[in-house]
Scaffold this active site. Structure first.
Site, mmCIF file in Angstrom:
data_model
loop_
_atom_site.group_PDB
_atom_site.id
_atom_site.type_symbol
_atom_site.label_atom_id
_atom_site.label_comp_id
_atom_site.label_asym_id
_atom_site.label_seq_id
_atom_site.Cartn_x
_atom_site.Cartn_y
_atom_site.Cartn_z
ATOM 1 N N SER A 68 0.591 -1.484 -0.197
ATOM 2 C CA SER A 68 -0.385 0.298 0.175
ATOM 3 C C SER A 68 0.779 0.900 0.162
ATOM 4 O O SER A 68 2.075 1.030 0.393
ATOM 5 C CB SER A 68 -1.205 0.007 1.410
ATOM 6 O OG SER A 68 -1.590 -0.848 1.379
HETATM 7 N N1 SAH Z 1 -0.164 -5.119 3.513
HETATM 8 C C1 SAH Z 1 0.214 -5.566 2.603
HETATM 9 C C2 SAH Z 1 -0.462 -5.456 1.384
HETATM 10 C C3 SAH Z 1 -1.726 -5.776 1.687
HETATM 11 S S1 SAH Z 1 -2.340 -6.171 -0.056
HETATM 12 C C4 SAH Z 1 1.826 -5.290 2.609
HETATM 13 O O1 SAH Z 1 1.933 -4.393 4.294
HETATM 14 O O2 SAH Z 1 2.095 -5.109 1.844
HETATM 15 C C5 SAH Z 1 -3.263 -7.409 0.619
HETATM 16 C C6 SAH Z 1 -3.203 -8.806 0.559
HETATM 17 O O3 SAH Z 1 -4.213 -9.132 1.060
HETATM 18 C C7 SAH Z 1 -2.613 -10.046 -0.546
HETATM 19 O O4 SAH Z 1 -1.434 -9.863 -0.817
HETATM 20 C C8 SAH Z 1 -3.060 -10.463 -1.192
HETATM 21 O O5 SAH Z 1 -2.893 -12.305 -1.144
HETATM 22 C C9 SAH Z 1 -4.155 -10.595 0.661
HETATM 23 N N2 SAH Z 1 -5.446 -11.828 0.461
HETATM 24 C C10 SAH Z 1 -6.310 -11.081 -0.517
HETATM 25 N N3 SAH Z 1 -7.357 -12.356 0.707
HETATM 26 C C11 SAH Z 1 -7.327 -13.180 1.355
HETATM 27 C C12 SAH Z 1 -7.952 -13.896 2.618
HETATM 28 N N4 SAH Z 1 -8.480 -14.011 2.448
HETATM 29 N N5 SAH Z 1 -6.462 -14.029 3.228
HETATM 30 C C13 SAH Z 1 -5.493 -13.135 3.982
HETATM 31 N N6 SAH Z 1 -5.152 -12.692 2.659
HETATM 32 C C14 SAH Z 1 -5.893 -12.313 2.104
#
Ligand code: SAH
Length: 217
Positions: A68
Site C-alpha cells: 500500500s
Molecule cells: N499489507 C500488505 C499489502 C496487502 S495487499 C503490505 O503491507 O504489503 C493485500 C493482500 O491480501 C494480498 O497479498 C492478498 O494476497 C491478501 N489476501 C487477499 N485475500 C485474502 C484472504 N482471504 N486472506 C488472507 N490474505 C488475503
C-alpha cells in the site's frame, strides 16, 4: 534521518493535511510517524521497484498484489490507536510492511496471507529484520485466527463487500477494526468499526480508497 525516509514522511504529513476534512485527522500520532521512520520501506519492495520505494504510491509485489501507499499505511495504523500491550490481527500480509509498522506499536502482531509464496517471503523478511513479535500464517483470513483471538485491534488490507463475521467475533470489547468496504467497483470506503465495552459496534466511513480484493478461497 535518511533523506528518502524524510521525504516519505513529509508526503504523508502533507496528504494527511489535505484529507483532514474526510478523516478528521490532520496529522497522525507521533508514535505512528516514528514507526514509519523506523521501518525501511525499501526492505519490503521488490528489486525492480527500489527507485520508487519512498514514493507515496502503492507498488506491485507480484501475484497481482500491492504494497500500500505509505500515507494509507500510516492512516490505517493511526486509526487503530494502538497501545504497547495490544495484540493485533492483520489480514493480507503481502510484503509484510504493514505488519512491521504494527509491530513497532503493539506487543504482538498476527498476520494472515492466502498466497503461499508471499506469506513465506514476508515471514522470512520479517524474521531476517528482527521482527520477533510478528506471527505469520499462510491461510485464508476470512475466518480470522480463532486460536489467537481475541484481538485489541484488527486491520484488513484487502477490500471486502462486507465485514467477515469472524473478525467482529474476534475483536475485544473496546477494540477497533479498520477495513476497505465496498459492494462493487474500483473504490471502497475505508471504514472504522469500534466495539464498545457492551459489545455494540459503531461504523464510520473514513475515506475513499482502492485496494486489491479480499479473496475467500
Ligand atoms: N499489507 C500488505 C499489502 C496487502 S495487499 C503490505 O503491507 O504489503 C493485500 C493482500 O491480501 C494480498 O497479498 C492478498 O494476497 C491478501 N489476501 C487477499 N485475500 C485474502 C484472504 N482471504 N486472506 C488472507 N490474505 C488475503
Amino acid at each position: 534521518m535518511d533523506v528518502d525516509i524524510k521525504y516519505m514522511l513529509e508526503n504523508i504529513d502533507q496528504e494527511a493535511r489535505l484529507t483532514a476534512d474526510y478523516t478528521g485527522r490532520p496529522r497522525f500520532a507521533d508514535s505512528v510517524m516514528k514507526a514509519m521512520a523506523q521501518v525501511n520501506r525499501a526492505d519490503f519492495v521488490p528489486d525492480i521497484a527500489q527507485s520508487r520505494a519512498f514514493l507515496n504510491a502503492p507498488l506491485a509485489i507480484g501475484h497481482g498484489q500491492t504494497i500500500s501507499q505509505p500515507y494509507i499505511v500510516a492512516l490505517m495504523t493511526d486509526l487503530l490507536e494502538l497501545s504497547p500491550d495490544d495484540r493485533v490481527l492483520e489480514l493480507g500480509t503481502g510484503s509484510g510492511y504493514q505488519a512491521a509498522i504494527l509491530a513497532k506499536l503493539a506487543k504482538q502482531v498476527y498476520t494472515l496471507e492466502r498466497i503461499g509464496s508471499l506469506a513465506d517471503a514476508a515471514a522470512g523478511r520479517l524474521q531476517a529484520l528482527g521482527f520477533d513479535n510478528v506471527s505469520c500464517r499462510h491461510s485464508n483470513g476470512y475466518h480470522g485466527w480463532p486460536e489467537k483471538a481475541p484481538f485489541d485491534a484488527i486491520m484488513v488490507t484487502a477490500a471486502s463487500p462486507f465485514v467477515p463475521p469472524a473478525l467482529l467475533d474476534q475483536l475485544k470489547p473496546g477494540g477497533r477494526l479498520v477495513l476497505p468496504l465496498a459492494e462493487t467497483g474500483l473504490y471502497q470506503q475505508l471504514t472504522l468499526i469500534t466495539k464498545d465495552e457492551q459489545g455494540q459496534t459503531e461504523t464510520r466511513p473514513v475515506l475513499a480508497v482502492s485496494f486489491v480484493p479480499l479473496v475467500d478461497d
